[in-house]
Design an enzyme around this catalytic site. Structure first.
Site, PDB file in Angstrom:
ATOM      1  N   HIS A 153       1.121  -1.303   0.315  1.00  0.00           N
ATOM      2  CA  HIS A 153       0.083  -0.271   0.251  1.00  0.00           C
ATOM      3  C   HIS A 153       1.350   1.028   0.286  1.00  0.00           C
ATOM      4  O   HIS A 153       1.988   1.655   0.590  1.00  0.00           O
ATOM      5  CB  HIS A 153      -0.757  -0.266   1.172  1.00  0.00           C
ATOM      6  CG  HIS A 153      -1.818   1.017   1.070  1.00  0.00           C
ATOM      7  ND1 HIS A 153      -1.432   2.351   1.980  1.00  0.00           N
ATOM      8  CD2 HIS A 153      -2.810   1.170   0.478  1.00  0.00           C
ATOM      9  CE1 HIS A 153      -2.743   2.801   1.994  1.00  0.00           C
ATOM     10  NE2 HIS A 153      -3.811   1.884   0.857  1.00  0.00           N
ATOM     11  N   ASP A 162       3.394  -4.473   8.282  1.00  0.00           N
ATOM     12  CA  ASP A 162       1.829  -3.546   8.064  1.00  0.00           C
ATOM     13  C   ASP A 162       0.618  -4.689   8.052  1.00  0.00           C
ATOM     14  O   ASP A 162       0.434  -5.916   7.615  1.00  0.00           O
ATOM     15  CB  ASP A 162       1.949  -2.735   6.513  1.00  0.00           C
ATOM     16  CG  ASP A 162       0.405  -2.571   6.710  1.00  0.00           C
ATOM     17  OD1 ASP A 162      -0.344  -3.034   6.808  1.00  0.00           O
ATOM     18  OD2 ASP A 162       0.286  -1.364   5.414  1.00  0.00           O
ATOM     19  N   GLN A 185      -4.670  -5.493   7.209  1.00  0.00           N
ATOM     20  CA  GLN A 185      -5.447  -5.815   6.234  1.00  0.00           C
ATOM     21  C   GLN A 185      -4.786  -7.416   7.110  1.00  0.00           C
ATOM     22  O   GLN A 185      -6.052  -7.708   6.377  1.00  0.00           O
ATOM     23  CB  GLN A 185      -5.445  -6.449   4.537  1.00  0.00           C
ATOM     24  CG  GLN A 185      -5.797  -4.708   4.487  1.00  0.00           C
ATOM     25  CD  GLN A 185      -6.835  -4.321   4.374  1.00  0.00           C
ATOM     26  OE1 GLN A 185      -7.862  -4.942   4.870  1.00  0.00           O
ATOM     27  NE2 GLN A 185      -7.677  -2.789   3.923  1.00  0.00           N
ATOM     28  N   LYS A 201     -10.025  -0.716  11.089  1.00  0.00           N
ATOM     29  CA  LYS A 201     -10.360  -1.160   9.259  1.00  0.00           C
ATOM     30  C   LYS A 201     -11.102  -2.629  11.048  1.00  0.00           C
ATOM     31  O   LYS A 201     -10.957  -4.158  10.349  1.00  0.00           O
ATOM     32  CB  LYS A 201      -9.207  -1.793   8.834  1.00  0.00           C
ATOM     33  CG  LYS A 201      -9.140  -1.209   8.211  1.00  0.00           C
ATOM     34  CD  LYS A 201      -8.047  -1.534   6.821  1.00  0.00           C
ATOM     35  CE  LYS A 201      -7.236  -0.234   6.386  1.00  0.00           C
ATOM     36  NZ  LYS A 201      -7.772  -0.319   5.033  1.00  0.00           N
ATOM     37  N   CYS A 221      -4.908   2.801  -3.655  1.00  0.00           N
ATOM     38  CA  CYS A 221      -3.909   2.569  -3.102  1.00  0.00           C
ATOM     39  C   CYS A 221      -1.726   1.828  -3.041  1.00  0.00           C
ATOM     40  O   CYS A 221      -1.117   1.969  -2.623  1.00  0.00           O
ATOM     41  CB  CYS A 221      -3.409   3.212  -1.234  1.00  0.00           C
ATOM     42  SG  CYS A 221      -4.577   4.962  -1.557  1.00  0.00           S
TER      43      CYS A 221
HETATM   44  N1  C6P Z   1      -6.447   0.789   3.040  1.00  0.00           N
HETATM   45  C1  C6P Z   1      -8.134  -0.104   1.253  1.00  0.00           C
HETATM   46  O1  C6P Z   1      -9.308   0.734   0.828  1.00  0.00           O
HETATM   47  P1  C6P Z   1      -4.929   4.268   7.382  1.00  0.00           P
HETATM   48  O2  C6P Z   1      -5.851   4.625   6.074  1.00  0.00           O
HETATM   49  O3  C6P Z   1      -3.844   4.898   7.988  1.00  0.00           O
HETATM   50  O4  C6P Z   1      -5.963   3.503   7.956  1.00  0.00           O
HETATM   51  O5  C6P Z   1      -4.505   2.772   6.308  1.00  0.00           O
HETATM   52  C2  C6P Z   1      -3.558   2.892   5.483  1.00  0.00           C
HETATM   53  C3  C6P Z   1      -3.155   1.311   5.039  1.00  0.00           C
HETATM   54  C4  C6P Z   1      -2.063   1.251   5.195  1.00  0.00           C
HETATM   55  N2  C6P Z   1      -1.598  -0.691   4.911  1.00  0.00           N
HETATM   56  C5  C6P Z   1      -3.264  -0.990   3.713  1.00  0.00           C
HETATM   57  C6  C6P Z   1      -2.025  -3.257   3.725  1.00  0.00           C
HETATM   58  C7  C6P Z   1      -3.867  -1.163   4.200  1.00  0.00           C
HETATM   59  O6  C6P Z   1      -4.491  -1.880   3.391  1.00  0.00           O
HETATM   60  C8  C6P Z   1      -3.788   0.925   4.381  1.00  0.00           C
HETATM   61  C9  C6P Z   1      -5.528   1.322   3.983  1.00  0.00           C
HETATM   62  C10 C6P Z   1      -7.612   0.964   2.752  1.00  0.00           C
HETATM   63  O7  C6P Z   1      -7.372  -0.840   1.067  1.00  0.00           O
HETATM   64  C11 C6P Z   1      -7.940   2.510   2.609  1.00  0.00           C
HETATM   65  S1  C6P Z   1      -7.293   2.867   1.003  1.00  0.00           S
END
Ligand code: C6P
Length: 418
Positions: free
Chosen positions: A135, A212, A215, A238, A376
């Protein structure tokens, strides 16, 4: 099919799926006159009533700043905030409470490590290893830091199924690598990476690993001591909790060596115009008034997950994925993007030559929420030579009936879009 009469072998949720869905008020709403089919859980999950109530109670009953006042409300809010820290510690089995740093999300947690670890440990000529699946939140912070420190990125390639090429990882792992930062689960493809193996191999060369887990945290049990991972980042929103809160877990030994990320109240021990000294962990990394209501909401979200049971969640979501893959592959025009053997709750696909936005729009008009675009993960889309995908992502509260609606909607889109 899963219904109120079905049982799962590891079932902890003794309630039926209808009762579980009743915990989430938004799941009872309609969109364009259709019952909402929410299949965008990788973007953010919905929130159960208990989380909403806990945040409301904080504002109505004991709203106050924390760690600052001796008065009743401040003590009560501080206690609730620190209980949340312990709950997170238990949830990921961290050794110490002070290894849990509250951030505003995964993104901020990764930026914190990139900036602070970079200042302490990275010098010109060094490298940071990421992967093609990442991401943007797990690319840009490292890129910014590398530009600043005269370092560069190494990128683990993937195969056509969307799995990391582990032999390439082995070959890239050399003495220039100062940190390996990879996703536990790909947000776009759903690939579950072999993180234990990655950590073991990196540690064999004394290289720390950051995961990270944005997910992963809502789908699989994570034990940071078992994994022996050095840093872990995830977001509250999430995992059925609020937006505006996330967690950085870091090993005490590393966090203690790293300089503060932001300056302000709470992160200091003494301040003078000549020289200031910094607070102990975790406060050194928690400058300013934190998102108190959100941290309290996160605690209740974890309690909620625990009451459903991660075993149940994993098994239920695997059932949903298997069912969805089976049904979707019956559609002639449909092409899956990413077919990893190990996957968690996301499926990406394209329909013929249609643009993902067009499919997403037609689904939306039927009350079906999916995500479309590059998610992203632009470099990953470039590797597949596509502009984006349609992504359906699942949570334990989804049903086979909803998947049937998705399949029907995709078939309709295929006909309408030719
Ligand atoms: N992915 C998706 O629709 P934040 O925005 O800080 O809560 O998370 C960022 C982020 C970082 N790593 C991974 C693997 C992610 O999936 C995400 C967020 C969402 O896939 C929004 S772009």
């Amino acid at each position: 099919m899963f219904n109120d009469n079905d049982t799962l072998t590891t079932k902890k949720a003794h309630r039926g799926i209808d009762q579980i869905r009743a915990d989430f008020p938004i799941l009872q709403t309609t969109v364009y006159g259709h019952p909402l089919v929410y299949l965008d859980n990788a973007a953010t999950t919905q929130k159960p009533n208990v989380v909403l109530k806990a945040m409301d109670d904080y504002y109505k009953i004991y709203n106050s700043n924390i760690h600052r006042g001796v008065h009743y409300l401040s003590q009560k809010a501080t206690d609730a905030f620190e209980v949340a820290r312990r709950r997170v510690q238990e949830y990921i089995n961290a050794k110490h409470e002070h290894e849990i740093i509250f951030t505003k999300g995964t993104t901020e947690a990764i930026n914190l490590v990139a900036s602070s670890f970079g200042k302490r440990y990275v010098k010109p000529g060094d490298t940071i290893m990421i992967s093609e699946l990442e991401h943007h939140s797990n690319i840009i912070p490292w890129q910014l830091m590398c530009e600043d420190r005269g370092a560069s990125l190494k990128v683990i390639p993937i195969n056509e199924k969307g799995e990391l090429k582990m032999e390439a990882f082995d070959a890239l792992l050399d003495e220039t690598v100062k940190l390996v930062a990879v996703s536990f689960v790909s947000n776009t493809l759903g690939t579950v990476n072999p993180v234990k193996e990655i950590i073991e191999k990196a540690h064999a060369r004394n290289i720390p690993v950051m995961l990270d887990a944005a997910q992963a945290i809502q789908h699989v049990g994570i034990d940071v001591q078992f994994l022996d991972v050095d840093f872990l980042a995830f977001s509250g929103h999430k995992m059925y909790g609020p937006t505006g809160v996330g967690v950085l877990y870091g090993k005490e030994s590393l966090l203690n060596e790293m300089p503060p990320y932001q300056g302000g109240g709470e992160m200091i021990k003494t301040v003078s115009f000549e020289k200031s000294t910094y607070n102990v962990l975790p406060f050194k990394f928690e400058a300013g008034t934190p998102n108190v209501a959100e941290v309290i909401g996160l605690e209740v979200a974890i309690n909620y997950i625990n009451s459903i049971g991660l075993d149940f969640i994993r098994e239920r979501e695997q059932q949903l994925i298997t069912y969805a893959l089976g049904q979707l592959q019956e559609i002639d025009e449909l092409r899956f993007i990413g077919e990893a053997a190990e996957r968690a709750a996301s499926i990406s696909f394209l329909v013929g030559d249609t643009h993902p936005f067009d499919v997403g729009e037609l689904l939306d008009k039927q009350g079906i929420a999916v995500r479309t675009g590059h998610h992203c993960t632009e470099p990953l889309m470039n590797i597949f030579k596509i502009p984006g995908t349609v992504r359906a992502s699942f949570a334990f509260y989804n049903t086979e009936e909803e998947i049937d609606k998705l399949v029907k909607g995709v078939k309709k889109a295929a006909v309408l879009l030719g």
